[in-house]
Design a protein around this motif. Sequence first.
Motif, PDB file in Angstrom:
ATOM      1  N   MET A 172      -7.185  26.995  -2.562  1.00 35.55           N
ATOM      2  CA  MET A 172      -8.022  25.896  -3.188  1.00 35.55           C
ATOM      3  C   MET A 172      -7.464  24.662  -3.050  1.00 35.55           C
ATOM      4  N   GLU A 173      -6.317  24.508  -3.589  1.00 34.18           N
ATOM      5  CA  GLU A 173      -5.592  22.948  -3.551  1.00 34.18           C
ATOM      6  C   GLU A 173      -5.688  22.452  -2.206  1.00 34.18           C
ATOM      7  N   GLN A 174      -5.546  23.143  -1.055  1.00 33.42           N
ATOM      8  CA  GLN A 174      -5.363  22.452   0.110  1.00 33.42           C
ATOM      9  C   GLN A 174      -6.944  21.877   0.720  1.00 33.42           C
ATOM     10  N   SER A 175      -7.837  22.283  -0.259  1.00 32.06           N
ATOM     11  CA  SER A 175      -9.407  21.659   0.139  1.00 32.06           C
ATOM     12  C   SER A 175      -9.334  20.259  -0.432  1.00 32.06           C
ATOM     13  N   ILE A 176      -8.280  19.742  -0.967  1.00 34.31           N
ATOM     14  CA  ILE A 176      -8.521  18.506  -1.738  1.00 34.31           C
ATOM     15  C   ILE A 176      -8.402  17.371  -0.505  1.00 34.31           C
ATOM     16  N   ASP A 177      -9.437  16.405  -0.659  1.00 36.41           N
ATOM     17  CA  ASP A 177      -9.537  15.105   0.221  1.00 36.41           C
ATOM     18  C   ASP A 177      -8.637  14.300  -0.121  1.00 36.41           C
ATOM     19  N   THR A 178      -7.630  14.298   0.884  1.00 34.49           N
ATOM     20  CA  THR A 178      -6.671  13.102   1.025  1.00 34.49           C
ATOM     21  C   THR A 178      -7.311  11.556   0.763  1.00 34.49           C
ATOM     22  N   ASN A 179      -8.447  11.545   1.604  1.00 33.97           N
ATOM     23  CA  ASN A 179      -9.124  10.106   1.411  1.00 33.97           C
ATOM     24  C   ASN A 179      -9.490   9.935  -0.124  1.00 33.97           C
ATOM     25  N   LEU A 180     -10.344  10.909  -0.605  1.00 31.74           N
ATOM     26  CA  LEU A 180     -10.578  10.876  -2.002  1.00 31.74           C
ATOM     27  C   LEU A 180      -9.277  10.516  -2.832  1.00 31.74           C
ATOM     28  N   LEU A 181      -8.372  11.260  -2.798  1.00 34.56           N
ATOM     29  CA  LEU A 181      -6.978  10.836  -3.540  1.00 34.56           C
ATOM     30  C   LEU A 181      -6.566   9.373  -3.153  1.00 34.56           C
ATOM     31  N   GLY A 182      -6.634   9.013  -1.820  1.00 35.25           N
ATOM     32  CA  GLY A 182      -6.451   7.633  -1.647  1.00 35.25           C
ATOM     33  C   GLY A 182      -7.249   6.649  -2.566  1.00 35.25           C
ATOM     34  N   THR A 183      -8.355   6.749  -2.676  1.00 36.10           N
ATOM     35  CA  THR A 183      -9.380   6.293  -3.532  1.00 36.10           C
ATOM     36  C   THR A 183      -8.962   6.228  -4.839  1.00 36.10           C
ATOM     37  N   GLU A 184      -8.457   7.236  -5.546  1.00 36.59           N
ATOM     38  CA  GLU A 184      -8.020   7.254  -6.758  1.00 36.59           C
ATOM     39  C   GLU A 184      -6.689   6.443  -6.944  1.00 36.59           C
ATOM     40  N   ILE A 185      -5.946   6.729  -6.020  1.00 36.21           N
ATOM     41  CA  ILE A 185      -4.581   5.892  -6.085  1.00 36.21           C
ATOM     42  C   ILE A 185      -4.923   4.213  -6.067  1.00 36.21           C
ATOM     43  N   VAL A 186      -5.719   3.779  -5.313  1.00 34.08           N
ATOM     44  CA  VAL A 186      -6.289   2.403  -5.345  1.00 34.08           C
ATOM     45  C   VAL A 186      -6.721   1.980  -6.732  1.00 34.08           C
ATOM     46  N   ALA A 187      -7.628   3.034  -7.408  1.00 33.84           N
ATOM     47  CA  ALA A 187      -8.117   2.488  -8.570  1.00 33.84           C
ATOM     48  C   ALA A 187      -7.012   2.600  -9.556  1.00 33.84           C
ATOM     49  N   LYS A 188      -6.052   3.442  -9.662  1.00 36.03           N
ATOM     50  CA  LYS A 188      -4.772   3.409 -10.399  1.00 36.03           C
ATOM     51  C   LYS A 188      -4.016   2.133 -10.233  1.00 36.03           C
ATOM     52  N   LEU A 189      -3.879   1.817  -9.009  1.00 31.61           N
ATOM     53  CA  LEU A 189      -3.287   0.571  -8.768  1.00 31.61           C
ATOM     54  C   LEU A 189      -3.704  -0.599  -9.203  1.00 31.61           C
ATOM     55  N   LYS A 190      -5.149  -0.534  -9.372  1.00 30.84           N
ATOM     56  CA  LYS A 190      -5.786  -1.760  -9.922  1.00 30.84           C
ATOM     57  C   LYS A 190      -5.695  -1.948 -11.439  1.00 30.84           C
ATOM     58  N   THR A 191      -4.982  -0.915 -12.019  1.00 25.71           N
ATOM     59  CA  THR A 191      -4.687  -1.018 -13.559  1.00 25.71           C
ATOM     60  C   THR A 191      -3.332  -1.927 -13.682  1.00 25.71           C
ATOM     61  N   ILE A 192      -2.674  -2.271 -12.854  1.00 28.50           N
ATOM     62  CA  ILE A 192      -1.236  -2.543 -12.847  1.00 28.50           C
ATOM     63  C   ILE A 192      -1.459  -4.169 -12.507  1.00 28.50           C
ATOM     64  N   TYR A 193      -1.026  -5.021 -13.448  1.00 25.85           N
ATOM     65  CA  TYR A 193      -1.032  -6.274 -13.248  1.00 25.85           C
ATOM     66  C   TYR A 193       0.376  -7.089 -12.995  1.00 25.85           C
ATOM     67  N   ASP A 194       0.316  -8.149 -12.390  1.00 25.88           N
ATOM     68  CA  ASP A 194       1.576  -8.776 -12.269  1.00 25.88           C
ATOM     69  C   ASP A 194       1.728  -9.626 -13.574  1.00 25.88           C
ATOM     70  N   PRO A 195       2.885  -9.664 -14.230  1.00 27.38           N
ATOM     71  CA  PRO A 195       2.918 -10.201 -15.545  1.00 27.38           C
ATOM     72  C   PRO A 195       2.800 -11.627 -15.479  1.00 27.38           C
ATOM     73  N   GLU A 196       2.770 -12.295 -14.492  1.00 30.55           N
ATOM     74  CA  GLU A 196       2.886 -13.674 -14.104  1.00 30.55           C
ATOM     75  C   GLU A 196       1.464 -14.301 -13.963  1.00 30.55           C
ATOM     76  N   ILE A 197       0.623 -13.449 -13.221  1.00 24.24           N
ATOM     77  CA  ILE A 197      -0.521 -13.714 -12.835  1.00 24.24           C
ATOM     78  C   ILE A 197      -1.684 -12.834 -13.228  1.00 24.24           C
ATOM     79  N   PRO A 198      -2.730 -13.288 -13.890  1.00 29.46           N
ATOM     80  CA  PRO A 198      -3.779 -12.369 -14.569  1.00 29.46           C
ATOM     81  C   PRO A 198      -4.761 -11.677 -13.446  1.00 29.46           C
ATOM     82  N   VAL A 199      -4.201 -10.862 -12.417  1.00 34.71           N
ATOM     83  CA  VAL A 199      -4.660 -10.261 -11.326  1.00 34.71           C
ATOM     84  C   VAL A 199      -3.898  -9.058 -11.143  1.00 34.71           C
ATOM     85  N   ASP A 200      -4.741  -7.784 -10.937  1.00 34.36           N
ATOM     86  CA  ASP A 200      -4.054  -6.661 -10.553  1.00 34.36           C
ATOM     87  C   ASP A 200      -3.326  -6.777  -9.181  1.00 34.36           C
TER      88      ASP A 200
END
Length: 107
Positions: free
Chosen positions: A1-29
């Motif tokens: 079952m686990e091997q059917s996970i789409d790595t492209n979809l995971l990539g999208t989830e990773i980007v969404a998670k990265l967009k929650t991390i902000y540079d402390p000196e610049i108010p942009v993710d």
Amino acid sequence: MEQSIDTNLLGTEIVAKLKTIYDPEIPVDIYELGLIYDVMVSTDFEVKILMTLTSPNCPVAESLPREVEEKVKSIEHIKGAEVEITFDPPWSKDLMSEEAKLELGML
């Protein structure tokens, strides 16, 4: 079952998670700032992220990569995450997205 996970979809989830991390000196993710150069997801669900910092002397040079790894590892199905820091090419404002430039009043 686990091997059917789409790595492209995971990539999208990773980007969404990265967009929650902000540079402390610049108010942009960190994704919109252009600090993320590449996100690679293996078929074993191991993630490698190639990123840079705004400068080699960045005050969060130690903590920011750890934060990126921890947040990415928190995504379901991700087995591990590794961040590699590079300064080639060096970060510049040209790497910022249009959204980031707009947010910072640069457009």
